[in-house]
Scaffold this motif. Structure first.
Motif, PDB file in Angstrom:
ATOM      1  N   ARG B  70     -12.622 -21.896  17.930  1.00 18.50           N
ATOM      2  CA  ARG B  70     -11.564 -22.902  18.101  1.00 18.50           C
ATOM      3  C   ARG B  70     -10.531 -22.782  16.978  1.00 18.50           C
ATOM      4  NH1 ARG B  70     -12.229 -28.657  17.015  1.00 18.50           N
ATOM      5  NH2 ARG B  70     -14.486 -28.381  16.919  1.00 18.50           N
ATOM      6  N   TRP B  71     -11.023 -22.608  15.747  1.00 16.33           N
ATOM      7  CA  TRP B  71     -10.098 -22.515  14.620  1.00 16.33           C
ATOM      8  C   TRP B  71      -9.295 -21.209  14.655  1.00 16.33           C
ATOM      9  CZ3 TRP B  71     -14.282 -24.510  10.702  1.00 16.33           C
ATOM     10  CH2 TRP B  71     -14.325 -25.911  10.753  1.00 16.33           C
ATOM     11  N   VAL B  72      -9.919 -20.120  15.115  1.00 22.00           N
ATOM     12  CA  VAL B  72      -9.195 -18.849  15.213  1.00 22.00           C
ATOM     13  C   VAL B  72      -8.080 -18.967  16.247  1.00 22.00           C
ATOM     14  CG1 VAL B  72      -9.393 -16.465  16.012  1.00 22.00           C
ATOM     15  CG2 VAL B  72     -11.083 -17.370  14.396  1.00 22.00           C
ATOM     16  N   VAL B  73      -8.393 -19.575  17.387  1.00 20.58           N
ATOM     17  CA  VAL B  73      -7.359 -19.730  18.422  1.00 20.58           C
ATOM     18  C   VAL B  73      -6.217 -20.602  17.885  1.00 20.58           C
ATOM     19  CG1 VAL B  73      -6.882 -20.704  20.696  1.00 20.58           C
ATOM     20  CG2 VAL B  73      -8.983 -19.385  20.314  1.00 20.58           C
ATOM     21  N   ASP B  74      -6.564 -21.644  17.127  1.00 20.92           N
ATOM     22  CA  ASP B  74      -5.546 -22.509  16.532  1.00 20.92           C
ATOM     23  C   ASP B  74      -4.706 -21.726  15.524  1.00 20.92           C
ATOM     24  OD1 ASP B  74      -4.484 -25.294  16.015  1.00 20.92           O
ATOM     25  OD2 ASP B  74      -5.210 -24.818  14.003  1.00 20.92           O
ATOM     26  N   ASP B  75      -5.375 -20.892  14.750  1.00 20.51           N
ATOM     27  CA  ASP B  75      -4.705 -20.146  13.692  1.00 20.51           C
ATOM     28  C   ASP B  75      -3.740 -19.108  14.269  1.00 20.51           C
ATOM     29  OD1 ASP B  75      -4.272 -19.635  11.012  1.00 20.51           O
ATOM     30  OD2 ASP B  75      -5.816 -18.106  10.896  1.00 20.51           O
ATOM     31  N   VAL B  76      -4.240 -18.352  15.251  1.00 18.80           N
ATOM     32  CA  VAL B  76      -3.416 -17.284  15.826  1.00 18.80           C
ATOM     33  C   VAL B  76      -2.368 -17.854  16.789  1.00 18.80           C
ATOM     34  CG1 VAL B  76      -3.494 -15.200  17.280  1.00 18.80           C
ATOM     35  CG2 VAL B  76      -5.288 -15.601  15.575  1.00 18.80           C
ATOM     36  N   GLY B  77      -2.734 -18.915  17.481  1.00 22.18           N
ATOM     37  CA  GLY B  77      -1.838 -19.486  18.494  1.00 22.18           C
ATOM     38  C   GLY B  77      -2.186 -18.928  19.851  1.00 22.18           C
ATOM     39  N   VAL B  78      -2.500 -19.788  20.784  1.00 20.54           N
ATOM     40  CA  VAL B  78      -2.984 -19.328  22.082  1.00 20.54           C
ATOM     41  C   VAL B  78      -1.960 -18.454  22.797  1.00 20.54           C
ATOM     42  CG1 VAL B  78      -2.226 -21.408  23.320  1.00 20.54           C
ATOM     43  CG2 VAL B  78      -4.207 -20.102  24.163  1.00 20.54           C
ATOM     44  N   ASP B  79      -0.690 -18.722  22.552  1.00 20.84           N
ATOM     45  CA  ASP B  79       0.347 -17.953  23.245  1.00 20.84           C
ATOM     46  C   ASP B  79       0.467 -16.528  22.715  1.00 20.84           C
ATOM     47  OD1 ASP B  79       0.874 -20.164  24.743  1.00 20.84           O
ATOM     48  OD2 ASP B  79       2.503 -20.873  23.445  1.00 20.84           O
ATOM     49  N   ASN B  80      -0.183 -16.253  21.612  1.00 19.01           N
ATOM     50  CA  ASN B  80      -0.101 -14.909  21.040  1.00 19.01           C
ATOM     51  C   ASN B  80      -1.209 -13.979  21.531  1.00 19.01           C
ATOM     52  OD1 ASN B  80       2.190 -15.405  19.428  1.00 19.01           O
ATOM     53  ND2 ASN B  80       0.917 -16.513  17.956  1.00 19.01           N
ATOM     54  N   PHE B  81      -2.039 -14.479  22.451  1.00 17.61           N
ATOM     55  CA  PHE B  81      -3.092 -13.641  23.028  1.00 17.61           C
ATOM     56  C   PHE B  81      -2.634 -13.098  24.382  1.00 17.61           C
ATOM     57  CE2 PHE B  81      -5.711 -16.027  20.056  1.00 17.61           C
ATOM     58  CZ  PHE B  81      -6.683 -15.121  19.664  1.00 17.61           C
ATOM     59  N   GLN B  82      -2.880 -11.804  24.591  1.00 20.83           N
ATOM     60  CA  GLN B  82      -2.621 -11.159  25.878  1.00 20.83           C
ATOM     61  C   GLN B  82      -3.945 -10.620  26.424  1.00 20.83           C
ATOM     62  OE1 GLN B  82       0.414 -11.215  27.173  1.00 20.83           O
ATOM     63  NE2 GLN B  82       1.192 -12.244  25.310  1.00 20.83           N
ATOM     64  N   PRO B  83      -4.044 -10.354  27.710  1.00 19.31           N
ATOM     65  CA  PRO B  83      -5.265  -9.720  28.236  1.00 19.31           C
ATOM     66  C   PRO B  83      -5.550  -8.416  27.483  1.00 19.31           C
ATOM     67  CG  PRO B  83      -3.845 -10.431  30.038  1.00 19.31           C
ATOM     68  CD  PRO B  83      -3.055 -10.636  28.773  1.00 19.31           C
ATOM     69  N   GLY B  84      -6.823  -8.233  27.114  1.00 17.99           N
ATOM     70  CA  GLY B  84      -7.210  -7.015  26.400  1.00 17.99           C
ATOM     71  C   GLY B  84      -7.111  -7.122  24.896  1.00 17.99           C
ATOM     72  N   ASP B  85      -6.583  -8.223  24.395  1.00 23.76           N
ATOM     73  CA  ASP B  85      -6.533  -8.415  22.940  1.00 23.76           C
ATOM     74  C   ASP B  85      -7.921  -8.787  22.419  1.00 23.76           C
ATOM     75  OD1 ASP B  85      -3.829  -7.998  23.041  1.00 23.76           O
ATOM     76  OD2 ASP B  85      -3.246 -10.057  22.534  1.00 23.76           O
ATOM     77  N   VAL B  86      -8.240  -8.277  21.244  1.00 19.00           N
ATOM     78  CA  VAL B  86      -9.455  -8.700  20.537  1.00 19.00           C
ATOM     79  C   VAL B  86      -9.053  -9.039  19.102  1.00 19.00           C
ATOM     80  CG1 VAL B  86     -11.754  -8.066  19.704  1.00 19.00           C
ATOM     81  CG2 VAL B  86     -10.952  -7.217  21.919  1.00 19.00           C
ATOM     82  N   VAL B  87      -9.387 -10.238  18.677  1.00 15.69           N
ATOM     83  CA  VAL B  87      -9.110 -10.659  17.293  1.00 15.69           C
ATOM     84  C   VAL B  87     -10.420 -10.635  16.520  1.00 15.69           C
ATOM     85  CG1 VAL B  87      -8.566 -12.690  15.867  1.00 15.69           C
ATOM     86  CG2 VAL B  87      -7.019 -11.980  17.702  1.00 15.69           C
ATOM     87  N   ILE B  88     -10.351 -10.134  15.289  1.00 15.27           N
ATOM     88  CA  ILE B  88     -11.520 -10.097  14.418  1.00 15.27           C
ATOM     89  C   ILE B  88     -11.273 -11.011  13.220  1.00 15.27           C
ATOM     90  CG2 ILE B  88     -10.687  -8.110  13.056  1.00 15.27           C
ATOM     91  CD1 ILE B  88     -13.658  -7.145  13.055  1.00 15.27           C
ATOM     92  N   HIS B  89     -12.361 -11.504  12.629  1.00 18.11           N
ATOM     93  CA  HIS B  89     -12.223 -12.524  11.595  1.00 18.11           C
ATOM     94  C   HIS B  89     -13.539 -12.666  10.848  1.00 18.11           C
ATOM     95  CE1 HIS B  89     -13.048 -16.952  10.877  1.00 18.11           C
ATOM     96  NE2 HIS B  89     -11.995 -16.776  10.130  1.00 18.11           N
ATOM     97  N   ASN B  90     -13.472 -12.780   9.531  1.00 13.67           N
ATOM     98  CA  ASN B  90     -14.706 -13.052   8.770  1.00 13.67           C
ATOM     99  C   ASN B  90     -14.455 -13.969   7.577  1.00 13.67           C
ATOM    100  OD1 ASN B  90     -13.404 -11.401   6.916  1.00 13.67           O
ATOM    101  ND2 ASN B  90     -15.257 -10.302   6.325  1.00 13.67           N
ATOM    102  N   ASP B  91     -13.317 -14.656   7.564  1.00  8.20           N
ATOM    103  CA  ASP B  91     -12.908 -15.417   6.376  1.00  8.20           C
ATOM    104  C   ASP B  91     -13.668 -16.742   6.294  1.00  8.20           C
ATOM    105  OD1 ASP B  91     -11.675 -16.773   4.363  1.00  8.20           O
ATOM    106  OD2 ASP B  91      -9.622 -16.396   5.075  1.00  8.20           O
ATOM    107  N   PRO B  92     -14.524 -16.898   5.274  1.00  6.49           N
ATOM    108  CA  PRO B  92     -15.278 -18.162   5.187  1.00  6.49           C
ATOM    109  C   PRO B  92     -14.393 -19.359   4.910  1.00  6.49           C
ATOM    110  CG  PRO B  92     -15.754 -16.732   3.299  1.00  6.49           C
ATOM    111  CD  PRO B  92     -14.883 -15.948   4.217  1.00  6.49           C
ATOM    112  N   TYR B  93     -13.171 -19.117   4.489  1.00  8.40           N
ATOM    113  CA  TYR B  93     -12.256 -20.231   4.238  1.00  8.40           C
ATOM    114  C   TYR B  93     -11.367 -20.540   5.428  1.00  8.40           C
ATOM    115  CZ  TYR B  93     -14.139 -19.653  -0.278  1.00  8.40           C
ATOM    116  OH  TYR B  93     -15.051 -19.562  -1.293  1.00  8.40           O
ATOM    117  N   ARG B  94     -11.592 -19.838   6.531  1.00 10.65           N
ATOM    118  CA  ARG B  94     -10.841 -20.114   7.757  1.00 10.65           C
ATOM    119  C   ARG B  94     -11.799 -20.204   8.939  1.00 10.65           C
ATOM    120  NH1 ARG B  94      -5.825 -19.297   6.045  1.00 10.65           N
ATOM    121  NH2 ARG B  94      -4.778 -19.414   8.039  1.00 10.65           N
ATOM    122  N   GLY B  95     -13.026 -20.698   8.671  1.00 12.80           N
ATOM    123  CA  GLY B  95     -13.940 -20.937   9.781  1.00 12.80           C
ATOM    124  C   GLY B  95     -15.112 -19.999   9.855  1.00 12.80           C
ATOM    125  N   GLY B  96     -15.183 -18.997   8.987  1.00 16.63           N
ATOM    126  CA  GLY B  96     -16.325 -18.098   8.992  1.00 16.63           C
ATOM    127  C   GLY B  96     -17.506 -18.698   8.253  1.00 16.63           C
TER     128      GLY B  96
END
Lengths: 65, 588
Positions: B70-96
Motif C-alpha cells: 500500500r505504501w509503495v503504491v502511494d509512494d510511486v503513484g498508481v498512475d505511474n504503473f503500466q502493465p508489465g511494470d515491476v517495482v522493487i523496494h527494500n527501504d525499512p524507512y519506507r515500509g520495508g
C-alpha cells in the motif's frame, strides 16, 4: 478537519509519521486539532483513537516529535 | 453478504494462487535461503493496496503484506504503473522490514482496468554492506547494512530496467545469485498473474470485486467476535533483548494491551528508545509480530486479509526499538525483536486472559550465523545466511517442537548435505541438546548443537542472535529452557570459547567480520523452549519416554519431574508418588 494532500518532491526521500499510531504518513492524510495542536493521522478513525485513548496515556503522546 | 461458502472457496482460490507463486519461487531460485529456507511470502492486494490473500508461509512478513504494498503504491503513484511494470523496494524507512527483504510488486490489469496487485517479499541472502551476508551486528546506520532501494522500477512494460539492475548487482557480493533470486521473484509474479487472469475469466471481475469487500467484512466480523469473548481490561507485560552488540545493557519492550468490547489496542509507547546497534524494528516488523502474537490466540480459521486487522490498533512510538527512526540500523529487528514481541504478546499478556491458548517462550532467536569468502574449490566468492533451529515453548496440551526455526518465521532448516556441498565447512555434529527443554507439565522443545569445521584458508563470520543471558521463560509454573551459546575453538586451543574471549568482541551473540582459519571449529548451541505448567504434573509415562529418548536425564526425571524409574526404565509408581510429595514439600 480535512484530508490534506502532501506534495513531495521526487528527490525528497524523507518520511513523516502518523501522530497517533507511528505508521508512515501517506501522501493523503487526515488532519485534526486537539488542544490547539494540529495532528496528522493515516485516517479519520485515528482521531477517535487519539481522543478516546492516547490523550489519556502520556507515554503514547508523541505528536509533533 | 454473499454466501459464506462461496466466499471461503474464493478465499482458498486466492491463497492457492499465492501458494503456486511460492512454489515457482522455490523451484527457480539460486540461493538455499529461498530453495531450502523458504524465507519468502507471496500475496495479492486489491487496487487500494489492501491485502486480499497471502501464502500460508511466513508470518514474519505479515506487516509488510498489510502495509508495504500500500505504501509503495502511494509512494510511486498508481498512475505511474503500466502493465508489465515491476517495482522493487527494500527501504525499512519506507515500509520495508529490514534491508535483505525485498518486495517486488506488479499491477494486475484485466479488461484494461487495474484490478489488484501481485507481490513477492523475499529475503535476499547478500545485498552488500559492511559484512558478508548483509547482516552486520555492528552496523549503527542503515547505510552500513547494504544497498537501500526506495521503490524503483526493475521492469518497465515487461522489459528489464538495465540501469537499476546494474546498480543493484554491482553492490551485491554474489550478483549471480541475486540475479537468479530476483528473477525467481519476478517469475512468481507472472505465474500469479496468469492464475489470477484464469480466476477472473471464471468468475467475472464484477463478481470478484463485490466479493473482496465481503471477504474483508467476513474476517472482521470473525475477529471482533473472538475479541469480544475475551475479558475486557488492560493487560501489560515486558521482555528484553539482552544487548545490541555495542553495550552490555538490555533493551526492554513494554506493551499495554487493552481489550474493550470487540476492539483491541496494543500500545508499545513505554518501550525503550531505539538502540545504537542493529536490533531495532521498523513499524511493519512490530505490526507483523503483534498480529502474529494475537492471531496465535484468536482468529483460528479466519481468512487472513486486511479486514481481519480492522478491530486491532497498534501504537508504536517513532524513535523506539519498535519503530526505528532513520538512520538507525535495523537488520536484526526482523529476526530477533520480532520473536520477542510475538511471545510477549501471546505468552505473557494474552496468557492473562486465555492461558489455555498460549505457550511458554521458544528459543526466541533466529540464531543468525553469516559467513562468506572465496570458495577453495571454485575460486568464486560465496556468502550464506544461516538460521538455526531451536526449541519451541510448551503449550497447554503438547510439548514444544524440537529443532525448528523460530515460530514467527516458519522457515525450514538447510540440510547438512546441501550446506556442505555449497560451502567450505564440514559438519561434525548435529544433534538435539539433552536435558535442555524447560521442564513442565508440557516440556519445552529441544535446541540443537551443531559443530562446524572450517575447510578453507579463511572464512569471515558474523552472528546476530540472542537468549544467551536471558533464558526462554516457562509459564504457569513451568521452568525456563536452556540458553544459546555460539562458541569457537581455534586451531591449537583445547576448549570452545565465547567469541568475546577468543576475538575480543563486545557481545558473544552479536558481532561482525571475525576471520576464522582452516581447522577452526564453531559450535552453534541453540536455545530450548520453556516449560508449561508444573513439572510435577507431567504424566510419568511421558517422562519415562523422554528418558528413553535421552531428551531428559535420569537425574532430571527424579529431581525435577519427581519420576522414579526402575532398572528397566519403567515408572515406579510408588516411589514416584513419594518423590513428588518430597519435592512439593520442599517448595512449600
Amino acid at each position: 478537519m480535512p484530508w490534506i494532500e502532501r506534495t513531495v518532491s521526487w528527490h525528497d526521500l524523507g518520511v513523516e509519521y502518523c501522530d497517533v499510531t507511528g505508521q508512515l504518513l501517506p501522501k493523503r492524510y487526515w488532519s485534526f486539532e486537539v488542544d490547539g495542536r494540529t495532528l496528522k493521522a493515516v485516517e479519520p478513525r485515528y482521531e477517535d483513537l487519539y481522543l478516546e485513548y492516547l490523550r489519556e496515556a502520556p507515554a503514547a503522546d508523541f505528536a509533533g516529535e | 453478504m454473499p454466501d459464506p461458502v462461496a466466499l471461503r472457496i474464493l478465499h482458498s482460490q486466492f491463497v492457492n494462487i499465492c501458494e503456486e507463486m511460492g512454489i515457482a519461487t522455490m523451484r527457480t531460485s539460486y540461493s538455499p535461503i529461498f530453495s531450502e529456507g523458504l524465507d519468502f511470502c507471496c500475496m495479492i492486494l486489491n487496487p487500494a493496496g489492501e491485502l486480499v490473500a497471502m501464502q500460508n508461509l511466513n508470518p514474519a512478513m505479515t506487516g509488510q503484506a498489510l502495509y508495504s504494498g500500500r505504501w509503495v503504491v502511494d509512494d510511486v503513484g498508481v498512475d505511474n504503473f503500466q502493465p508489465g511494470d515491476v517495482v522493487i523496494h527494500n527501504d525499512p524507512y519506507r515500509g520495508g522490514s529490514h534491508m535483505p527483504e525485498h518486495l517486488v510488486i506488479t499491477p494486475f490489469f484485466y479488461g484494461g482496468k487495474l484490478r489488484g496487485w501481485l507481490c513477492n517479499i523475499a529475503h535476499v541472502a547478500e545485498i552488500g554492506g559492511m559484512a558478508p551476508g548483509s547482516f552486520s551486528a555492528n552496523a549503527t546506520e542503515v547505510y552500513q547494512e547494504g544497498l537501500r532501494l526506495p521503490p524503483v522500477k526493475i521492469e518497465e512494460r515487461g522489459e528489464p530496467v538495465r540501469d537499476v539492475w546494474r546498480i543493484m548487482l554491482a553492490n551485491h557480493r554474489t550478483p549471480d545469485h541475486s540475479w537468479g533470486d530476483f528473477n525467481a521473484m519476478i517469475g512468481s509474479l507472472k505465474v500469479g498473474a496468469r492464475r489470477l487472469e484464469s480466476l477472473f475469466d471464471e468468475h467475472q471481475p464484477e463478481q470478484i470485486e463485490r466479493a473482496i469487500p465481503a471477504l474483508f467484512d467476513y474476517s472482521e466480523t470473525w475477529i471482533r467476535r473472538d475479541i469480544a469473548e475475551l475479558a475486557d481490561g488492560t493487560y501489560s507485560g515486558e521482555d528484553s533483548q539482552e544487548d545490541d552488540g555495542f553495550e552490555q545493557r538490555q533493551y526492554t519492550l513494554r506493551a499495554d494491551l487493552t481489550i474493550d468490547g470487540d476492539h483491541l489496542l496494543v500500545d508499545w509507547s513505554r518501550t525503550d528508545p531505539q538502540a545504537r546497534g542493529a536490533i531495532n524494528a521498523p513499524y511493519p516488523v512490530t505490526a507483523s509480530a503483534t498480529y502474529t502474537g494475537i492471531f496465535q490466540v484468536i482468529g483460528s480459521g479466519a481468512p487472513f486479509n486486511s479486514g481481519a486487522i480492522r478491530p486491532i490498533d497498534i501504537v508504536a512510538r517513532p524513535g523506539t526499538v519498535v519503530n526505528v527512526r532513520h538512520p538507525g540500523a535495523c537488520v536484526g529487528g526482523q529476526t530477533e525483536l520480532q520473536p520477542r514481541i510475538v511471545e510477549l504478546i501471546q505468552g505473557k499478556i494474552l496468557s492473562q486472559v486465555a492461558p489455555e491458548r498460549t505457550s511458554a517462550a521458544s528459543g526466541g532467536t533466529s540464531g543468525n550465523f553469516l559467513f562468506g569468502g572465496v570458495h577453495p574449490q571454485t575460486g568464486q566468492y560465496y556468502t550464506n545466511y544461516h538460521f538455526e533451529g531451536m526449541g519451541w515453548g510448551g503449550r497447554a496440551e503438547t510439548d514444544g517442537n524440537n529443532a525448528q526455526i523460530v515460530p514467527h518465521g516458519n522457515c525450514r532448516n538447510t540440510p547438512v548435505e546441501v550446506f556442505e556441498s555449497r560451502y567450505p565447512w564440514t559438519v561434525h555434529e548435529y544433534r538435539l541438546n539433552d536435558d535442555a527443554g524447560g521442564a513442565g507439565r508440557t516440556r519445552g522443545g529441544l535446541g540443537i548443537t551443531r559443530i562446524l569445521e572450517v575447510e578453507a584458508d579463511e572464512i569471515t563470520v558474523s552472528a546476530l542472535c540472542d537468549r544467551s543471558k536471558i533464558s526462554p521463560w516457562g509459564v504457569q509454573g513451568g521452568l525456563d529452557g536452556d540458553r544459546l551459546a555460539y562458541l569457537v575453538k581455534q586451531v591449537g586451543s583445547d576448549e570452545f570459547l565465547p567469541f568475546s574471549k577468543a576475538f575480543g568482541t563486545v557481545s558473544d551473540t552479536k558481532f561482525s567480520n571475525v576471520i576464522l582459519r582452516r581447522g577452526d571449529l564453531v559450535m552453534l548451541h541453540s536455545p530450548s523452549g520453556g516449560g508449561y505448567g508444573s513439572p510435577l504434573e507431567r504424566d510419568p509415562e511421558k517422562v519415562a519416554d523422554d528418558v528413553r529418548n535421552r531428551f531428559v536425564s535420569l537425574e532430571s526425571a527424579r529431581d525435577v519431574y519427581g519420576v522414579v524409574l526402575d532398572e528397566n526404565g519403567m515408572v515406579d509408581a510408588g516411589a514416584t508418588d513419594v518423590r513428588r510429595q518430597e519435592l512439593t514439600d520442599a517448595v512449600d
